[in-house]
Scaffold this motif. Structure first.
Motif, short mmCIF file in Angstrom:
data_model
loop_
_atom_site.label_atom_id
_atom_site.label_comp_id
_atom_site.label_asym_id
_atom_site.label_seq_id
_atom_site.Cartn_x
_atom_site.Cartn_y
_atom_site.Cartn_z
N LEU A 174 3.61 39.77 -8.06
CA LEU A 174 2.94 40.84 -7.32
C LEU A 174 2.25 41.80 -8.29
O LEU A 174 1.11 42.20 -8.08
N ALA A 209 6.88 43.07 2.17
CA ALA A 209 7.12 41.63 2.04
C ALA A 209 7.18 40.93 3.38
O ALA A 209 7.08 39.70 3.44
N GLU A 262 -4.55 43.43 1.13
CA GLU A 262 -3.77 42.24 1.49
C GLU A 262 -3.52 41.46 0.21
O GLU A 262 -4.47 40.99 -0.43
N THR A 299 -0.80 49.03 0.02
CA THR A 299 -0.55 47.64 0.37
C THR A 299 0.70 47.53 1.24
O THR A 299 1.45 48.48 1.39
N ALA A 329 6.86 36.50 0.45
CA ALA A 329 6.15 37.22 -0.60
C ALA A 329 6.45 36.64 -1.97
O ALA A 329 7.52 36.08 -2.22
N SER A 330 5.50 36.80 -2.88
CA SER A 330 5.70 36.39 -4.26
C SER A 330 6.75 37.28 -4.92
O SER A 330 6.96 38.42 -4.49
N TRP A 386 -0.59 36.41 -1.69
CA TRP A 386 0.31 35.52 -0.94
C TRP A 386 0.04 35.63 0.56
O TRP A 386 0.12 34.62 1.28
N ARG A 387 -0.34 36.81 1.00
CA ARG A 387 -0.64 37.02 2.41
C ARG A 387 -1.98 36.38 2.77
O ARG A 387 -2.13 35.77 3.83
#
Length: 212
Positions: free
Chosen positions: A78, A34, A61, A31, A72-73, A64-65
């Motif tokens: 996350l 941020a 992804e 992944t 970013a969370s 949040w994305r």
């Protein structure tokens, strides 16, 4: 390369998975950080190279994305998304083949380290691990996150830019000390951004995966 897309619902909203054709060598689930996405140069290069060597690669992804947010969370959220999405990828008829290597760049590397036991990973790949935020002291070090898979007996590889302001490869080694005997640290050109020459990043990743 054409990747197959799949959405997976998580407690934080849907995550979007981009899958290469299925290979038999193992699975690599990566992944983003941020501040970027799965189009980062190193992620793309690793995906192409390892898919060609028979690995199934999944680029994730985070919710949040997918939701179009620019920030970013926080880490707990996350992790709350990552664990169930890995469960979905590793169960059922189309479960990813083993060994399962989880990882990512920067914040994504941290997520993979923190949750490696919960998701049943066999190894962790950390790209541009953000060891210490620039301008902060050692008390802000995230080295304990790197030690989570070490304590669980999982191999870990860190691919770090020599000029990374969050910590160079030497900084990572110094922080691990004798506690990180199972952590491989590779220095490559570049800094914390995904612009490090892929001619150095890809061989480091290939060498690590070849040991599994």
């Amino acid at each position: 390369m054409t990747l197959r897309e799949r959405e997976i619902d998580t407690p934080e909203g849907p995550a979007r998975i981009h899958l290469t054709p299925r290979g038999s060598a193992g699975s690599l689930v990566l992944t983003h950080g941020a501040g970027g996405g799965i189009g980062a140069g190193d992620l793309v290069a690793i995906t192409e190279a390892m898919s060609a060597k028979g690995w199934t690669v999944a680029l994730v992804e985070m919710p949040w994305r997918v939701a179009g947010k620019k920030v970013a969370s926080p880490p707990p959220r996350l992790d709350a998304a990552w664990v169930p999405l890995l469960a979905a990828l590793t169960s059922g008829r189309w479960a990813l083949p083993r060994p399962l290597v989880v990882g990512g760049r920067s914040a994504g590397a941290r997520v993979a380290c923190r949750t490696c036991v919960a998701v049943g990973a066999d190894a962790v790949l950390a790209l541009s691990f953000p060891l210490v935020p620039p301008g902060k002291g050692a008390e802000k070090s995230r080295v304990e996150e790197l030690l989570v898979p070490v304590a669980a007996g999982r191999p870990v590889a860190v691919v770090q830019g020599r000029a990374d302001p969050f910590g160079s490869g030497d900084d990572v080694r110094a922080s691990l000390g004798q506690r990180g005997a199972t952590v491989e640290v590779d220095d490559v050109a570049g800094n914390h951004t995904p612009s490090a020459p892929v001619r150095e990043v890809v061989p480091a990743v290939e060498a690590f995966l070849a040991t599994l």
